[in-house]
Design a protein around this motif. Structure first.
Motif, PDB file in Angstrom:
ATOM      1  N   THR A 105      -8.815   9.504   7.595  1.00 18.53           N
ATOM      2  CA  THR A 105      -8.308   8.254   7.027  1.00 18.53           C
ATOM      3  C   THR A 105      -6.896   7.992   7.520  1.00 18.53           C
ATOM      4  OG1 THR A 105      -7.652   9.518   5.109  1.00 18.53           O
ATOM      5  CG2 THR A 105      -9.698   8.311   4.943  1.00 18.53           C
ATOM      6  N   THR A 106      -6.627   8.472   8.706  1.00 15.30           N
ATOM      7  CA  THR A 106      -5.273   8.333   9.227  1.00 15.30           C
ATOM      8  C   THR A 106      -5.161   7.252  10.288  1.00 15.30           C
ATOM      9  OG1 THR A 106      -5.818  10.083  10.753  1.00 15.30           O
ATOM     10  CG2 THR A 106      -4.663  10.726   8.753  1.00 15.30           C
ATOM     11  N   ASN A 108      -5.677   6.842   0.084  1.00 14.30           N
ATOM     12  CA  ASN A 108      -4.323   6.414   0.391  1.00 14.30           C
ATOM     13  C   ASN A 108      -3.382   6.552  -0.807  1.00 14.30           C
ATOM     14  OD1 ASN A 108      -5.409   4.477  -1.146  1.00 14.30           O
ATOM     15  ND2 ASN A 108      -5.294   2.841   0.374  1.00 14.30           N
ATOM     16  N   VAL A 123      -4.282   0.612   9.793  1.00 15.04           N
ATOM     17  CA  VAL A 123      -4.757  -0.073   8.593  1.00 15.04           C
ATOM     18  C   VAL A 123      -4.691  -1.586   8.786  1.00 15.04           C
ATOM     19  CG1 VAL A 123      -4.296  -0.455   6.166  1.00 15.04           C
ATOM     20  CG2 VAL A 123      -4.028   1.825   7.149  1.00 15.04           C
ATOM     21  N   GLU A 178       0.803  -1.217   0.000  1.00 12.74           N
ATOM     22  CA  GLU A 178       0.000   0.000   0.000  1.00 12.74           C
ATOM     23  C   GLU A 178       0.830   1.259   0.000  1.00 12.74           C
ATOM     24  OE1 GLU A 178      -3.769  -1.176   2.703  1.00 12.74           O
ATOM     25  OE2 GLU A 178      -1.889  -0.564   3.610  1.00 12.74           O
ATOM     26  N   PHE A 237      -8.813   0.983   4.933  1.00  9.14           N
ATOM     27  CA  PHE A 237      -8.358   2.295   4.498  1.00  9.14           C
ATOM     28  C   PHE A 237      -8.073   3.223   5.677  1.00  9.14           C
ATOM     29  CE2 PHE A 237      -8.724   1.876   0.010  1.00  9.14           C
ATOM     30  CZ  PHE A 237      -9.642   0.861  -0.158  1.00  9.14           C
TER      31      PHE A 237
END
Lengths: 437, 1085
Positions: free
Chosen positions: B831-832, B936, B835, B671, B803
């Protein structure tokens, strides 16, 4: 929006062409000429679609005005605009004719530039336009800054129809109630349809920015006041004098929201002459004349026509400009007319007997009888018997409308409602006043 | 001084002369010369050669001269772009002039010069003018933005003019507001999905205020704009209606019509039992009637619109019949329209009056009008049964007039009356027969012959009459020939003894001497019928005919609704949707009436909304049932709006799963790197669902009902691919057409679903959805307390997910939640977070705590949530990346039944941050190249291929499928050389099967491949098709050639064979066949 505007003469030569949008090409000018003006058949619709381009046209005498577009525009707006354009041109140079248009083509281009921007109609009130578009060139250099900003604020402002600082020595106003009575009657005297379309035209010569309030014997208003009063009798007695208005429309100076909520007509009038309101009534109409036709076919070559007209209003009033038009068959060869009053004449070019009476008082009766000789034809088609039509002018309002008041308030200047001289006049004219025979 | 003299100069050396004059020192002479130039320009002469000389005159302080030069510039700048630059300086200088009129003139003219180089210079002055102190300049500048947008849309966006324009809606001057609204509306039209005209209650309020103050034209712009707004509820729509109604008294008809449009549209939302609804209806009638006293052209526009209004809401004008009576000197176009409306308003109450009028009209001069009037009498008879008798006697009176075309028209309508009321008015036949000789039009002759044949037993000399027609058989038109053939056969069956000779004569005429295949084939059919089994023939030919229906000319309801949204415009005049006459993408989006209040929050598309909620009522398990996914897919709303549930081709779902599962899965491994996934998407315009079925090997059904049973479908997927079913759903979501394409904008937001039922959470029910609003992901939650005690202390936490979604702040449930209370919370997400790959990929496990307990549930978010706003890739980069993508990262699938053109699709996708990088058109395909960027940093590139020009299934079929439903046997003909025609036959067969009442296998269908003579060009082997048709469809299959008359007769035999074999004796399919061959009964598909 409107993509372009063309003006043609009766031959289809283009006199004015102004294109606003890129999607309208030069060939559009020719397309309209070929498909509409030079078309073999009579025009069947005021909106024509030629190769995905729509043309809206109106005709004034023998001049064609055409608006062109490729988009889904507001069709009603385009026609309203074309009428407005005619009004503006008439106000600037009188009758719309080929000669006048050629003489004023620079002015027309200037107007078109001003009242239509990218195909969107802008302010089109002649009063406002005349302040900065003039035939004698532009006096821009002479204007002071204040004058300029006054013009622009008037053109765009809330009261676009009146400028500030108007002064009259004598404050005066004239109200004309102009009505046209429309009637369609069966031969037996049964009213098939009748309505009055009326206009209130006002000529105002008032100083400053006067606030006006107009009142008439509108049934809804009077009933409302009647309810405010004490008894039902008040309502009943007023019911006789009040009239039911089916619908009315107003000049843009009238505050519509106020009319909608209180039914009061208040406005700041434009200077000079304008049409304050239009209205329509269908109930309790006084029909000034009754036409009684009697047509008898005597054999195949003769027709006997007898028409009686009866006036139906107060004997003290006089009707004027009375004209009865009795249509005759196309194969008429000769006509003998006898009439009690006025003059009657057979007009072959119009296929009608025209009977004119200058004046006629109320509650009178008059009669005409005619013998029509026909050419024998083997044409199977029967004569269509068009209706007998009538024109007249009477000094009252057939709808029964009465002006109750017109109040003028101008708080800033020192004249009051009493100082204003007011004139009211009622004229009833015939619209389409027909009796079938 | 007059100007007309400028028109007269036609000398040869004119241009040179003008050139000299233009360069003269004297001002007056210069002006004269420019006037001459303009005059020549008007009549179409090319005076572009004078460009530099005219432009030289621009530097003047004479405003009149300046205006003339500007006029010249607007016309010729485009042909001389380099020269036009010379003018720029003057424009820029004029934009600074102290006189506002000159400033406005300069900016107005500059906008009309369509030269790219000039537009660059225009930006600065325009920006200043938009903020000018003088309203006159501002209102001109507002329109200028629209002009500039027309030339260079990108420039307008880049320069931020749109925002300035939006600000002008709040301007103090009403005319500025009106022009800004007009400009914005026009710009918004070319971007159907942009949220440009952000209509919300505040702006609406501003517009309504400006409405009271601006010019008549401004009022029209504002009202037209208001009509595009969809109020939130019935109360808002009522309050808007209340503020719009005063406009009905405006003197300008266009203002009135636009107000009527707004009212008609918003009225849809008002409950019918509301008092206000009734008052509004009453208020609408008088202004509409008043429109009829306007000038004839406007009357015409008004009448065309009233025609629509009467069809939509007949109650408004039902008492106003009299105003539509025709006046003697109305123009013909007004007369014809009035007549149309009269018939629509005709009812038992007013029929006497109407008839008296119609009779009057039938004696007028204009032939078209008279014909229409006569026809109208017939329509009255069919519409109002009580009046039929009177209508017939009126028609008889008219026949007595002996006017040729009146008689003919009357006979045609009497035939229709016979069809409607059989065995009632036969007494008039004698009168009709008297007029036999005067009939010279084929339609009237055919009608008369039909009558004679149908009632042969009552007409003594029927054989003589028909014989007289037979003499000139070859000179008659086909219509008459066919009718004559049928009539004589009927006569023969009724009076066999006397007419044997006659029937032989006609059969031989039809079969041997005629070149017309229709006639010949019909002749053969009768011949065989009569020779094999006269009893059966009698049953077939003399069967009872179906009655004709009354209203045949009504506009189809969906079209009517769309036209109601276009009242006042050209569309309503033509009675066609704008797409039918407007070129390009402008204004082509369909408008819809708003839904009536009470149909739930998804007011935009009630039918679909209900379907979704019905499905999502299924218990929300940890992994949502397939039903949910289907629900999402149903949102595609791909079928015509009237059908209940659009068929969902399951191939797409599967494809989507495979693809994103595979594509993303491989990405998830590393990723941290930015890599790109690449897949091709193919959108094909409407095709029959069963088509996809076949491609898939017929493994899954096309209907959603069957789709639910797909619950176990994931099993069938390659296990290693890490299937992510919801991703498929998400993609479907993106294509959601919702209600009214183009009305809604922005990204797709799925409706709220119940995530945690009250039963599992001690009385706390949580439902929610996800949305992306201005770049921030939101989780919209509704908490409902269904327990008896108060709930407090709410908190929320997410498990690690694919995500890294995490709450960006604490859960804000401020007040304690008392029993039976619901609170809506919007939780921003970041979105931090940590994951971890989830199964499925877009699964999210959530824990909610309150004072009672901690509850766990899981939900799935649409993948589009993660598409970021800056996902538009540069073209060059796109090209380079596209080539570099390894083929294992590539996937393809198809989306079916998507009624979007490429522009609409592109706009729709842009709403969800899927950006179109480039577009090209190859043949009938539009290719869209698109890029998406995930939160991402992963890029996805797509190629969207859109098949255009496929026949649209709604094109020929009305919503009730009348055409398909009525017949009893079908022949579907396709061209063996053209695969499209076979596709079309497939679609029609499907529709026939779908729309038949009762069991579908009963209906005989014969599929016919034509052009057998072109055997070598066929698109596939005969066997392949024959097997498909016979085995799968259970239809008959024949191939024929019309050119060589090969198998043509056979196919009719075949059809009759099938019909008899299927035991349709009680219903006589063959009779319908005969009916189909008659006028109006044969539908060509």
């Amino acid at each position: 929006m409107i993509g372009g505007l063309f003006i043609y003469n009766h031959k289809g030569e283009v006199l004015i062409s102004r294109v606003y949008r890129d999607d309208i090409g030069r060939n559009a000018v020719d397309a309209f000429r070929v498909n509409v003006i030079h078309a073999r058949q009579q025009v069947r619709s005021p909106v024509t679609n030629i190769a995905r381009t729509s043309f809206f046209h109106v005709k004034r005498s023998n001049i064609w005005l055409a608006a062109v577009t490729k988009q889904n525009v507001n069709a009603a707006m385009v026609f309203e605009f074309l009428y407005k354009m005619c009004d503006v041109m008439t106000a600037y140079f009188g009758k719309i004719s080929e000669e006048n248009i050629k003489n004023n083509f620079v002015l027309i281009y200037e107007l078109l530039d001003e009242i239509l921007d990218f195909g969107y109609p802008q302010n089109s009130e002649t009063g406002a336009l005349k302040t900065f578009i003039t035939q004698q060139g532009i006096k821009s250099q002479l204007q002071t800054k204040e004058e300029q900003s006054q013009i622009t604020s008037q053109v765009t402002g809330q009261i676009g129809w009146r400028r500030e600082g108007i002064k009259y020595r004598r404050n005066e106003l004239f109200l004309d109630v102009l009505e046209s009575v429309n009637l369609l009657m069966s031969p037996q005297g049964q009213v098939l349809s009748a309505h009055v379309s009326g206009r209130v035209v006002m000529k105002s010569y008032l100083s400053g920015m006067p606030e006006c309030k107009f009142g008439m014997n509108d049934k809804i208003v009077i009933d409302k006041q009647g309810k405010g009063g004490t008894t039902d009798e008040a309502g009943k007695s007023s019911g006789k004098q009040s009239i039911a208005i089916d619908d009315c429309t107003f000049h843009q100076c009238v505050r519509l929201s106020k009319f909608d909520s209180e039914r009061s007509i208040s406005f700041i009038p434009p200077d000079g002459e304008y049409e304050l309101m239009r209205y329509r009534t269908t109930k309790d109409i006084i029909l000034p004349f009754r036409v009684i036709p009697l047509v008898r076919e005597v054999g195949r070559t003769k027709l006997e026509v007898k028409v009686v007209i009866k006036s139906n209003f107060k004997p003290s009033l006089l009707a004027q400009k009375i004209e009865v038009r009795i249509p005759t068959p196309l194969n008429t060869s000769g006509v003998q007319v006898i009439c009690m009053k006025g003059k009657a004449k057979y007009k072959a070019s119009e296929n009608a007997i025209v009977w004119k009476i200058k004046r006629m008082a109320g509650m009178k009766e008059s009669q005409i009888s005619a013998e029509i000789e026909l050419l024998p034809t083997n044409d199977k088609k029967k004569w269509a018997r068009p209706p007998i039509s009538m024109n007249f002018e009477v000094p009252f309002a057939p709808s029964g409308l009465k002006v109750r008041y017109l109040k003028v308030f101008e708080p800033k200047l020192n004249y009051s409602d009493h100082d204003v001289i007011k004139w009211v006049r009622y004229i009833g004219r015939s619209g389409i006043y027909e009796t079938r025979c | 001084m007059t100007d007309s003299k400028y028109f007269t100069t036609t000398k040869k050396g004119e241009i040179f002369e003008l050139k000299a004059e233009l360069n003269s020192d004297k001002k007056e002479k210069k002006k004269e010369a420019v006037k001459k130039v303009i005059a020549s320009m008007t009549v179409g002469k090319d005076v572009s050669a004078l460009f530099p000389d005219v432009v030289n005159c621009m530097q003047t302080d004479n405003l009149e001269l300046k205006k003339l030069v500007y006029l010249y510039l607007m016309n010729y700048a485009k042909s001389q772009p380099d020269m036009a630059i010379m003018a720029v300086n003057t424009f820029v200088k004029d934009c600074e002039d102290p006189n506002p009129l000159i400033r406005a003139l300069a900016v107005r003219t500059m906008g009309c010069i369509r030269v790219d180089k000039i537009t660059e210079y225009l930006c600065e002055p325009l920006r200043k003018c938009l903020k000018d102190e003088d309203p006159y300049v501002r209102k001109t500048a507002a329109v200028c933005v629209a002009k500039l947008h027309d030339i260079n849309a990108q420039l307008v966006e880049d320069q931020g003019f749109l925002d300035t324009l939006k600000d002008l809606i709040s301007d103090s001057n009403p005319m500025v507001v009106a022009n800004a609204v007009a400009a914005l509306s026009e710009i918004a039209e070319s971007h159907p999905n942009s949220n440009l005209l952000d209509l919300n209650p505040q702006t609406i309020n501003k517009l309504l205020t400006a409405l009271n103050e601006c010019t008549e034209w401004g009022q029209i712009f504002i009202l037209d704009c208001l009509a595009n707004y969809t109020p939130r509820d019935d109360r808002e729509s009522q309050s808007i209606c209340e503020r719009v109604t005063p406009r009905l008294s405006h003197a300008n008809s266009a203002v009135v019509l636009s107000a009527v449009k707004v009212l008609m549209k918003f009225m849809e939302m008002l409950p019918k039992d509301l008092d206000y609804y009734g008052t509004l209806l009453k208020k609408l009638a008088p202004p509409l009637v008043t429109l009829l006293s306007a000038e004839p052209e406007l009357q015409y526009v008004a009448l065309r619109n009233i025609n629509l209004i009467v069809q939509k809401r007949p109650e408004i004008l039902k008492h106003e019949m009299k105003v539509f009576f025709v006046k003697y000197n109305d123009p013909i176009y007004v007369k014809l329209e009035k007549l149309d409306i009269m018939i629509r308003l005709a009812s038992q109450a007013n029929i006497a009056q109407v008839l008296a009028e119609l009779k009057e009209y039938a004696t007028e001069v204009d032939v078209d009008f008279v014909r229409k009037a006569v026809r109208a009498i017939g329509r009255c008879a069919i519409k109002v049964e009580q009046s039929a008798e009177r209508c017939v006697s009126t028609l008889l009176d008219l026949i007595q007039t002996k006017v040729n075309y009146v008689v003919q028209e009357a006979i045609v309508v009497i035939k229709d009356i016979f069809r409607k009321y059989p065995n009632k008015y036969e007494s008039v036949i004698a009168t009709l027969c008297e007029n036999l000789d005067s009939l010279d039009e084929p339609e009237a002759r055919a009608a008369m012959i039909w009558i004679v044949g149908e009632y042969a037993e009552r007409i003594d000399n029927a054989d003589e009459l028909l014989e007289s027609f037979l003499e000139g058989f070859h000179d008659e038109s086909t219509q008459v020939q066919l009718q004559l053939l049928t009539a004589i056969v009927k006569l023969f069956l009724k009076k066999p003894t006397e007419t044997q000779e006659l029937v032989q004569q006609v059969l031989s005429l039809a079969t041997q001497d005629s070149d017309n295949p229709d006639l010949r084939d019909r002749g053969y059919i009768y011949w065989r019928l009569l020779s094999t089994d006269p009893v059966a023939a009698k049953e077939v030919v003399l069967a009872e005919k179906p009655l004709i229906s009354e209203e045949t000319d009504l506009i189809e309801p969906t079209l009517l609704d769309e036209l109601i949204c276009h009242i006042g415009t050209l569309a309503s005049v033509y009675h066609k949707p704008p797409s039918a006459f407007v070129e390009g993408g402008r204004g082509v989006q369909h408008k819809r009436l708003p839904a009536r209040a009470g149909s739930g929050e998804s007011a935009e598309s009630p039918d679909v909304g209900q379907a979704v909620s019905a499905v999502s009522d299924a218990p929300p398990a940890v992994i949502p049932s397939q039903g949910d996914l289907l629900g999402d897919l149903l949102n595609l709303d791909l079928a015509p709006p009237t059908s209940n549930v659009p068929p969902v081709p399951s191939s797409m779902q599967m494809g989507a799963m495979d693809l994103l599962g595979g594509g993303l899965d491989s990405l998830m491994g590393d990723e941290s790197e930015t890599s790109a996934s690449h897949y091709r998407t193919e959108v094909q315009s409407p095709q029959p669902p069963e088509c996809s079925e076949r491609e898939l090997g017929g493994d899954v059904g096309g209907s959603p009902a069957m789709g639910v049973s797909l619950g176990g479908a994931p099993v069938g997927m390659p296990a290693g691919l890490g299937a992510a079913p919801a991703v498929g759903g998400g993609l479907g979501d993106l294509f959601d057409l919702g209600g009214g394409v183009g009305v809604t904008a922005g990204s797709y937001i799925p409706p709220k679903t119940v995530w945690l039922p009250a039963m599992k959470a001690k009385g706390l029910e949580i439902s929610g959805t996800f949305a992306r609003r201005s770049g921030v992901i939101h989780m919209d939650l509704s908490f409902t307390n269904k327990a008896m005690s108060v709930m407090t202390d709410f908190a929320i936490q997410f498990n690690k997910n694919s995500f890294g979604l995490a709450p960006a702040g604490p859960l804000q449930v401020l007040t304690p939640l008392s029993p039976n209370q619901t609170v809506d919370v919007s939780l921003p997400l970041s979105t931090t977070g940590p994951v971890m790959k989830m199964e499925p990929l877009n699964n999210l496990q959530v824990a909610v705590k309150n004072n009672i307990d901690v509850f766990y549930f899981s939900c799935q978010y649409p993948i589009s949530l993660l598409f970021v706003e800056d996902g538009k890739m540069d073209r060059q980069v796109f090209l380079a990346t596209w080539k570099d993508i390894p083929s294992e990262n590539e996937a393809q699938f198809q989306i079916k039944d998507c009624h979007l053109n490429s522009d609409a699709a592109s706009n729709k996708l842009q709403g969800s941050n899927i950006f179109t990088v480039a577009k090209r058109t190859v043949d009938t395909q539009d290719m869209l190249y698109q890029s998406v960027k995930l939160t991402n940093g992963i890029w996805m590139l797509a190629e969207l291929r859109i098949q255009t020009g496929n026949p649209n299934s709604t094109e020929w079929l009305d919503s009730r499928c009348r055409g398909v439903r009525n017949a009893s046997a079908y022949i579907l003909v396709y061209d063996i050389c053209c695969v499209e025609s076979f596709e079309y036959v497939k679609m029609i067969r499907q529709q026939i099967v779908d729309n038949r009442e009762g069991s579908s296998s009963e209906v005989p269908i014969l599929v016919v491949g034509s052009k057998r003579d072109l055997q070598r060009h066929r698109f596939t082997q005969r066997r392949a098709i024959s097997v498909l048709v016979k085995k799968t469809w259970k239809c008959g299959y024949v191939e024929c050639s019309a050119k060589y008359n090969w198998h043509v007769l056979l196919l009719f035999k075949e059809l009759l064979g099938i019909a008899v074999a299927r035991g349709l004796r009680q219903n006589h399919a063959s009779i319908r066949l005969q009916g189909a061959l008659q006028r109006n009964r044969c539908s060509v598909m």
